[in-house]
Design a protein around this motif. Structure first.
Motif, PDB file in Angstrom:
ATOM      1  N   ALA A 142     -25.358  12.397 -56.060  1.00 30.18           N
ATOM      2  CA  ALA A 142     -25.344  13.831 -56.419  1.00 30.18           C
ATOM      3  C   ALA A 142     -23.908  14.343 -56.506  1.00 30.18           C
ATOM      4  N   GLY A 143     -23.091  13.970 -55.530  1.00 35.07           N
ATOM      5  CA  GLY A 143     -21.691  14.414 -55.546  1.00 35.07           C
ATOM      6  C   GLY A 143     -20.945  13.869 -56.745  1.00 35.07           C
ATOM      7  N   ALA A 144     -21.227  12.610 -57.092  1.00 33.73           N
ATOM      8  CA  ALA A 144     -20.552  11.998 -58.254  1.00 33.73           C
ATOM      9  C   ALA A 144     -21.006  12.659 -59.551  1.00 33.73           C
ATOM     10  N   ARG A 145     -22.256  13.123 -59.587  1.00 31.42           N
ATOM     11  CA  ARG A 145     -22.756  13.806 -60.801  1.00 31.42           C
ATOM     12  C   ARG A 145     -22.038  15.145 -60.979  1.00 31.42           C
ATOM     13  N   MET A 163     -17.362  17.645 -76.005  1.00 33.59           N
ATOM     14  CA  MET A 163     -17.904  16.634 -75.111  1.00 33.59           C
ATOM     15  C   MET A 163     -19.401  16.487 -75.421  1.00 33.59           C
ATOM     16  N   SER A 164     -19.857  15.266 -75.510  1.00 31.57           N
ATOM     17  CA  SER A 164     -21.272  15.006 -75.834  1.00 31.57           C
ATOM     18  C   SER A 164     -22.123  15.357 -74.614  1.00 31.57           C
ATOM     19  N   ALA A 165     -23.278  14.716 -74.464  1.00 28.27           N
ATOM     20  CA  ALA A 165     -24.187  15.032 -73.349  1.00 28.27           C
ATOM     21  C   ALA A 165     -23.423  14.954 -72.029  1.00 28.27           C
ATOM     22  N   ARG A 166     -23.843  15.813 -71.107  1.00 23.83           N
ATOM     23  CA  ARG A 166     -23.131  15.840 -69.835  1.00 23.83           C
ATOM     24  C   ARG A 166     -23.092  14.457 -69.177  1.00 23.83           C
ATOM     25  N   PRO A 167     -21.925  14.024 -68.746  1.00 22.21           N
ATOM     26  CA  PRO A 167     -21.795  12.665 -68.162  1.00 22.21           C
ATOM     27  C   PRO A 167     -22.596  12.482 -66.874  1.00 22.21           C
ATOM     28  N   SER A 168     -22.984  13.611 -66.234  1.00 23.80           N
ATOM     29  CA  SER A 168     -23.723  13.463 -64.964  1.00 23.80           C
ATOM     30  C   SER A 168     -24.969  12.595 -65.150  1.00 23.80           C
ATOM     31  N   ARG A 169     -25.518  12.623 -66.389  1.00 17.86           N
ATOM     32  CA  ARG A 169     -26.752  11.843 -66.627  1.00 17.86           C
ATOM     33  C   ARG A 169     -26.495  10.343 -66.546  1.00 17.86           C
ATOM     34  N   ARG A 170     -25.219   9.955 -66.755  1.00 14.06           N
ATOM     35  CA  ARG A 170     -24.938   8.507 -66.781  1.00 14.06           C
ATOM     36  C   ARG A 170     -24.395   7.988 -65.445  1.00 14.06           C
ATOM     37  N   VAL A 171     -24.348   8.847 -64.441  1.00 13.16           N
ATOM     38  CA  VAL A 171     -23.912   8.355 -63.122  1.00 13.16           C
ATOM     39  C   VAL A 171     -24.957   7.375 -62.615  1.00 13.16           C
ATOM     40  N   ASP A 172     -24.475   6.201 -62.166  1.00  9.65           N
ATOM     41  CA  ASP A 172     -25.376   5.100 -61.810  1.00  9.65           C
ATOM     42  C   ASP A 172     -25.352   4.859 -60.304  1.00  9.65           C
ATOM     43  N   GLN A 173     -26.450   5.218 -59.638  1.00  9.61           N
ATOM     44  CA  GLN A 173     -26.497   5.131 -58.166  1.00  9.61           C
ATOM     45  C   GLN A 173     -26.299   3.701 -57.661  1.00  9.61           C
ATOM     46  N   ALA A 174     -26.933   2.746 -58.286  1.00 13.32           N
ATOM     47  CA  ALA A 174     -26.840   1.346 -57.819  1.00 13.32           C
ATOM     48  C   ALA A 174     -25.389   0.869 -57.913  1.00 13.32           C
ATOM     49  N   ARG A 175     -24.742   1.172 -59.019  1.00  9.86           N
ATOM     50  CA  ARG A 175     -23.348   0.732 -59.216  1.00  9.86           C
ATOM     51  C   ARG A 175     -22.439   1.394 -58.178  1.00  9.86           C
ATOM     52  N   LEU A 176     -22.625   2.682 -57.983  1.00  8.77           N
ATOM     53  CA  LEU A 176     -21.789   3.419 -57.017  1.00  8.77           C
ATOM     54  C   LEU A 176     -21.995   2.860 -55.610  1.00  8.77           C
ATOM     55  N   TRP A 177     -23.231   2.600 -55.236  1.00  7.83           N
ATOM     56  CA  TRP A 177     -23.505   2.125 -53.874  1.00  7.83           C
ATOM     57  C   TRP A 177     -23.016   0.690 -53.667  1.00  7.83           C
ATOM     58  N   GLN A 178     -23.213  -0.157 -54.663  1.00 11.31           N
ATOM     59  CA  GLN A 178     -22.719  -1.543 -54.530  1.00 11.31           C
ATOM     60  C   GLN A 178     -21.198  -1.562 -54.351  1.00 11.31           C
ATOM     61  N   CYS A 226     -15.712   8.708 -64.206  1.00 10.82           N
ATOM     62  CA  CYS A 226     -15.047   8.249 -65.436  1.00 10.82           C
ATOM     63  C   CYS A 226     -15.922   7.261 -66.191  1.00 10.82           C
ATOM     64  N   GLU A 227     -16.574   6.379 -65.438  1.00 15.36           N
ATOM     65  CA  GLU A 227     -17.446   5.395 -66.117  1.00 15.36           C
ATOM     66  C   GLU A 227     -18.617   6.108 -66.802  1.00 15.36           C
ATOM     67  N   ALA A 228     -19.102   7.147 -66.144  1.00  9.52           N
ATOM     68  CA  ALA A 228     -20.201   7.925 -66.737  1.00  9.52           C
ATOM     69  C   ALA A 228     -19.718   8.653 -67.987  1.00  9.52           C
ATOM     70  N   ILE A 229     -18.491   9.135 -67.976  1.00 12.43           N
ATOM     71  CA  ILE A 229     -17.928   9.805 -69.159  1.00 12.43           C
ATOM     72  C   ILE A 229     -17.805   8.809 -70.301  1.00 12.43           C
ATOM     73  N   VAL A 230     -17.342   7.606 -69.980  1.00  8.03           N
ATOM     74  CA  VAL A 230     -17.237   6.562 -71.020  1.00  8.03           C
ATOM     75  C   VAL A 230     -18.623   6.248 -71.586  1.00  8.03           C
ATOM     76  N   GLU A 231     -19.590   6.070 -70.695  1.00  8.73           N
ATOM     77  CA  GLU A 231     -20.946   5.690 -71.137  1.00  8.73           C
ATOM     78  C   GLU A 231     -21.664   6.828 -71.856  1.00  8.73           C
ATOM     79  N   SER A 232     -21.228   8.062 -71.615  1.00  7.29           N
ATOM     80  CA  SER A 232     -21.899   9.180 -72.318  1.00  7.29           C
ATOM     81  C   SER A 232     -21.340   9.319 -73.728  1.00  7.29           C
ATOM     82  N   GLY A 233     -20.357   8.457 -74.056  1.00 10.56           N
ATOM     83  CA  GLY A 233     -19.811   8.478 -75.419  1.00 10.56           C
ATOM     84  C   GLY A 233     -18.752   9.536 -75.593  1.00 10.56           C
TER      85      GLY A 233
END
Ligand code: HGY
Ligand code: MN
Ligand code: MN
Length: 416
Positions: free
Chosen positions: A399-402, A1-16, A109-116
């Motif tokens: 934070a929970g999603a990360r 697995m590449s860089a940890r997906p937690s870095r790609r969790v997007d607060q604005a997207r999750l909240w919207q 899952c979206e963060a995992i996809v975006e983390s490559g």
């Protein structure tokens, strides 16, 4: 697995997405009313599917009304990792109970996809059918049938106040969602993780962002049916009446007395109380009421629950009474391996965390019966929930999603 997906969790997207979901079944007081298998519930599933398909996830549903989104792993033969919760709500529910777990799983899952990264095991995001049990009792029907703890026939017979059965509602929804692939019921699951709001005040009070859930307290639910005889409020002699309401009130008082404990550990609730014919000048001929009984100690839960029928019979007077147990679930502890995995992810992210037991019930109960399961809690303000004023912060949601993203990625990469 590449860089940890937690870095790609997007607060604005999750909240919207939370705000978009909250518009489906929105109530005037800022909550939601999204009964299981209602049009609002179907609309919420459709919206979830739209978001998932936009990032290449494949949608499916099963005969129990559960809805899935799959992030395909590289090893199609490996048992998947599941993560999710529920989209149905209480009648005066909050915007986050259940929804948070589904949207956090999608965000992970979206963060995992975006983390490559491409997980070895597929990851299934799931929205379980009828977790709340408010329209159709008991709750957690979808996860119970998925896990083989209940049969489809058993849940299909449950009827709502309008007379529609679960079987009828499932058939109607299956027609409405016929374009979504039908998948076989159940199947092997490598692990299950559910994110949820705490539905209690402890995390907020302790200043903790993440709750590593140690287990879920036991819960038994009952339906009590009291039968008397309709009579004229003005002409019938009280000595000759078979007043179902007065008998039911005596039963509830006797039960409340038996369930009282100064430590306030026993949780006893009569949430539903239906009077027939419910007319001011007719002596009630029948009353039906619900009992929701919970305790972290399974032996005490057994003892208290077993006392219910006798207490009702003693208070029945001239009426008949029938006590049906609708669901029985003892206290459970999640496996230490899952708790350690969640705790390590929170620690790596530098998030203040603590271990705590869940007083609320969750679908993770049934997944715990078929695979290693765990839960991640985030705070909810003042513990207010099953209430339109329920609230969380975007920061805690993120934070929970990360934590969830890193835990799912790690579980999906495990060979055994
Ligand atoms: O009742 C429960 O514990 C859950 O919130 N449905
Ligand atoms: Mn819930
Ligand atoms: Mn709930």
């Amino acid at each position: 697995m590449s860089a940890r997906p937690s870095r790609r969790v997007d607060q604005a997207r999750l909240w919207q997405r939370h705000e978009a979901m909250a518009r489906l079944g929105a109530t005037a007081s800022g909550g939601v009313n999204r009964p299981a298998l209602s049009d609002e519930d179907v609309a919420a599933c459709r919206l979830l599917i739209r978001w998932g398909e936009a990032i290449g996830m494949q949608a499916s549903r099963d005969v129990a009304g559960n809805v899935f989104l799959r992030l395909q792993g590289s090893d199609a033969a490996a048992a998947p990792v599941l993560s999710g919760s529920h989209l149905d709500s209480q009648p005066t529910g909050g915007k986050y109970d259940g929804v948070y777990g589904v949207l956090a799983a999608l965000e992970a899952c979206e963060a995992i996809v975006e983390s490559g990264g491409r997980p070895r095991r597929s990851i299934d995001v799931v929205a379980w059918m009828n977790e709340e049990g408010s329209r159709f009792a008991p709750g957690m029907m979808g996860s119970a049938v998925f896990a083989g703890a209940r049969s489809l026939a058993d849940i299909g017979a449950s009827v709502d106040n309008g007379g529609e059965s679960v079987a009828g509602a499932l058939a109607r929804v299956a027609t409405a969602m016929a374009d979504v692939r039908l998948r076989p019921l159940g199947g092997s699951v490598h692990a299950y993780v559910e994110a949820h709001i705490e539905q209690g005040p402890l995390l907020e009070r302790m200043g903790k962002t993440i709750g590593v859930v140690s287990g879920i307290q036991g819960k038994r639910t009952f339906r009590v049916s009291v039968v008397g005889e309709a009579a004229h409020a003005g002409t019938s002699r009280r000595a000759e009446r078979r007043d179902a309401l007065l008998a039911a009130v005596d039963m509830v008082k006797a039960l409340a007395g038996r369930m009282h404990d100064p430590q306030d550990i026993v949780k006893f609730t009569v949430g539903q109380f239906t009077v027939t014919p419910n007319a001011p000048s007719v002596v009630p001929s029948a009353v039906s009421f619900s009992i929701d009984l919970r305790h972290p100690d399974s032996m005490l839960l057994r003892q208290l629950g077993d006392a219910i029928e006798g207490l009702c019979r003693e208070a029945a007077g001239p009426c008949e009474v029938r006590v049906q147990e609708l669901s029985t679930a003892m206290s459970l502890e999640f496996p230490s391996g899952m708790r350690q995995c969640i705790e390590a992810a929170a620690a790596r992210l530098g998030l203040p965390h603590t271990e705590l037991h869940s007083a609320a019930g969750h679908d993770a109960r049934y997944l715990h019966g078929i695979c290693p399961s765990g839960m991640v809690f985030i705070p909810c303000h003042l513990g207010i929930t099953h209430n339109e004023a329920e609230s969380i912060t975007p920061e805690d949601a993120t934070a929970g999603a990360r934590v969830l993203a890193d835990v799912l990625a790690e579980l999906a990469d495990r060979s055994a």
